[in-house]
Structure formats: structure tokens, C-alpha cells
Motif scaffolding. Structure first.
Motif, PDB file in Angstrom:
ATOM      1  N   ASP A 108       0.828  -1.205   0.000  1.00  0.00           N
ATOM      2  CA  ASP A 108       0.000   0.000   0.000  1.00  0.00           C
ATOM      3  C   ASP A 108       0.867   1.261   0.000  1.00  0.00           C
ATOM      4  O   ASP A 108       0.607   2.199  -0.759  1.00  0.00           O
ATOM      5  CB  ASP A 108      -0.926   0.020   1.216  1.00  0.00           C
ATOM      6  N   ASP A 120       1.014   3.913  -3.019  1.00  0.00           N
ATOM      7  CA  ASP A 120       0.627   5.308  -2.783  1.00  0.00           C
ATOM      8  C   ASP A 120       1.738   6.272  -3.188  1.00  0.00           C
ATOM      9  O   ASP A 120       1.493   7.295  -3.835  1.00  0.00           O
ATOM     10  CB  ASP A 120       0.282   5.532  -1.310  1.00  0.00           C
ATOM     11  N   GLU A 126      -8.223  11.283  -2.364  1.00  0.00           N
ATOM     12  CA  GLU A 126      -8.367  10.481  -1.136  1.00  0.00           C
ATOM     13  C   GLU A 126      -9.672  10.822  -0.412  1.00  0.00           C
ATOM     14  O   GLU A 126     -10.399   9.929   0.010  1.00  0.00           O
ATOM     15  CB  GLU A 126      -7.167  10.698  -0.221  1.00  0.00           C
ATOM     16  N   GLY A 164      -8.512   4.990  -6.458  1.00  0.00           N
ATOM     17  CA  GLY A 164      -8.469   4.162  -5.259  1.00  0.00           C
ATOM     18  C   GLY A 164      -9.829   3.564  -4.995  1.00  0.00           C
ATOM     19  O   GLY A 164     -10.658   3.456  -5.887  1.00  0.00           O
ATOM     20  N   ASP A 204      -2.684   6.971   3.754  1.00  0.00           N
ATOM     21  CA  ASP A 204      -2.339   7.219   2.355  1.00  0.00           C
ATOM     22  C   ASP A 204      -1.822   8.646   2.154  1.00  0.00           C
ATOM     23  O   ASP A 204      -0.936   8.884   1.337  1.00  0.00           O
ATOM     24  CB  ASP A 204      -3.551   7.003   1.441  1.00  0.00           C
ATOM     25  N   TYR A 212       1.462   9.732   0.112  1.00  0.00           N
ATOM     26  CA  TYR A 212       1.399  10.652  -1.024  1.00  0.00           C
ATOM     27  C   TYR A 212       2.429  11.756  -0.842  1.00  0.00           C
ATOM     28  O   TYR A 212       3.162  12.100  -1.771  1.00  0.00           O
ATOM     29  CB  TYR A 212       0.010  11.292  -1.154  1.00  0.00           C
TER      30      TYR A 212
END
Length: 137
Positions: free
Chosen positions: A40, A44, A79, A102, A109, A113
Motif C-alpha cells: 500500500d 501510494d 483520497e 483508489g 495514504d 502521497y
């Protein structure tokens, strides 16, 4: 300072080439890395780096901090858009949309980012300073 059109062209070409590498890396992470925090986080960060590169392509003359801010704004907006549930529905209907929007909101996240954008911006700043330092002949 005068604008050198070849610089914009070179930045766009570089953004496309590096973007292709980032997409390949992201697909490799998605396909070959076991699901979990590492996958993940890597996904991201790579997504955010790609968004930064797209911003470079769109505005090659922009200062790196402006490019980074635009990329971060996009990532944060996407997001928070996940809170609506629409990206999850769209992703279920057409899986490639999950790579763009997503599916489920995760506050962690946002940190990844930021990390991906910060790394992309740092590399951009270093490469730009190297290009400026090279003698022209």
C-alpha cells in the motif's frame, strides 16, 4: 530570464519516460507484492510520484514547489473523494479506475502521497540544478 522552449520539451519527454517507469513499477507492486502495508505504501508513493510527473508534463516551466503543491492537492482531493463511496463502486465496475481513484479512504495514504511527491520533487530539483550547471556549447 528567457524561456528556452527546448527545456520545456525535454522536461515533458523526461516526464513521459520516467512516468512509464513509475507506472511499470506500480503495476509490478500491485501484481507481485503481497497485499499489506508495504504494498500500500509503495503504491501510494508511486501514484503520487506519477501525479507529480503529470503535473510536470502539463506545466513544465512551473517551479517544483508549485508542481508539488498541485500534485498534493490532487492526491488529497482523490483520497477524500473516496469517502463518497463512488470510487469503490466505479472500481468494482471497471478495475482500472481503482488505479486512478483508489477505493477506500485511509488517512495513512496521505502521508505516503506526501512522501512520494517529496521524493519526486527532490529528484526534480536536483536534476534541474544539474542541467543548469552544465555548460552549453
Amino acid at each position: 530570464m528567457r524561456h528556452d522552449p527546448s527545456t520545456s520539451r525535454h522536461r515533458r519527454v523526461a516526464a513521459v519516460i520516467i512516468g512509464a517507469v513509475v507506472v511499470a513499477a506500480g503495476l509490478a507492486v500491485s501484481e507481485f507484492t503481497p497485499a499489506g502495508m508495504v504494498a500500500d505504501a509503495a503504491g501510494d508513493a508511486l501514484y503520487a510520484a506519477l501525479v507529480y510527473l503529470i503535473a510536470v508534463f502539463v506545466a513544465p516551466r512551473a517551479a517544483p514547489w508549485k508542481t508539488a503543491l498541485a500534485a498534493l492537492a490532487w492526491c488529497v482531493a482523490v483520497e477524500f473523494f473516496q469517502l463518497t463511496g463512488l470510487p469503490e463502486v466505479w472500481g468494482a465496475a471497471f478495475r482500472p479506475l481503482m488505479f486512478v481513484f483508489g477505493n477506500v479512504f485511509a488517512a495513512s495514504d496521505l502521508a505516503f502521497y506526501g512522501l512520494g511527491i517529496a521524493l519526486a520533487c527532490a529528484i526534480d530539483v536536483v536534476s534541474r540544478s544539474r542541467v543548469r550547471a552544465e555548460p552549453r556549447g
